[in-house]
Design a protein around this motif. Structure first.
Motif, PDB file in Angstrom:
ATOM      1  N   VAL A  46       0.856  -1.186   0.000  1.00 58.88           N
ATOM      2  CA  VAL A  46       0.000   0.000   0.000  1.00 58.88           C
ATOM      3  C   VAL A  46       0.890   1.233   0.000  1.00 58.88           C
ATOM      4  CG1 VAL A  46      -1.791   1.274   1.231  1.00 58.88           C
ATOM      5  CG2 VAL A  46      -1.779  -1.231   1.296  1.00 58.88           C
ATOM      6  N   LYS A  56      -2.966   0.191  -4.109  1.00 60.86           N
ATOM      7  CA  LYS A  56      -2.840  -1.120  -3.478  1.00 60.86           C
ATOM      8  C   LYS A  56      -2.449  -2.143  -4.539  1.00 60.86           C
ATOM      9  CE  LYS A  56      -6.566  -0.002  -0.272  1.00 60.86           C
ATOM     10  NZ  LYS A  56      -7.039   1.292  -0.706  1.00 60.86           N
ATOM     11  N   THR A 109      -5.642   2.498   4.599  1.00 64.95           N
ATOM     12  CA  THR A 109      -5.034   1.373   5.285  1.00 64.95           C
ATOM     13  C   THR A 109      -4.002   1.920   6.262  1.00 64.95           C
ATOM     14  OG1 THR A 109      -5.248   0.103   3.245  1.00 64.95           O
ATOM     15  CG2 THR A 109      -3.828  -0.814   4.948  1.00 64.95           C
TER      16      THR A 109
END
Length: 134
Positions: A46, A56, A109
């Motif tokens: 990521v 990603k 993330t």
């Protein structure tokens, strides 16, 4: 003598522009999540940039010897902030499947996330987790 001053001014201007260019570059944060199960190994890379964009890159690898026997392959990724998956995918000639996507905003993330993976193939299911490996 006037040419020397002009050259020095030109060098100084170039140096200033170079410093501005370096300062204006986007910074990015890179996280590498890895994990495996009995039959599968997975990686999720990521890359976050300052403008709330995440790229990603996901890689799923079959650990067995006969990757051609893998049929009806699908995966699901579950994180605290998003879920993602694909079905009816095929492995390449080395037993690997790769994909990527770019998102902005709320689908972020964190480096501390534990990412749950579910892989289904040939009527079998395996679940495992990916952790950040810095």
């Amino acid at each position: 003598m006037g040419i020397t001053i002009k050259k020095k001014s030109l060098y100084a201007l170039n140096l200033i522009l170079l410093l501005l260019l370096v300062a204006c570059q986007q910074s990015s944060e890179n996280s590498n999540f890895k994990g495996d199960s009995e039959n599968w190994s997975a990686k999720l890379n990521v890359v976050k940039t300052d403008n709330d964009k995440e790229t990603k890159k996901f890689e799923l690898q079959f650990k067995g010897k006969d990757y051609k026997s893998v049929e009806n392959l699908e995966f699901k990724i579950n994180t605290p902030n998003y879920a993602w998956g694909m079905g009816d995918i095929e492995l390449n000639s080395t037993g690997v499947y790769k994909t990527h996507k770019t998102e902005t905003g709320e689908f972020s993330t964190s480096k501390t996330d534990v990412i749950d993976i579910e892989v289904t193939w040939n009527g079998k299911v395996e679940n495992f987790s990916l952790n950040n490996k810095e």
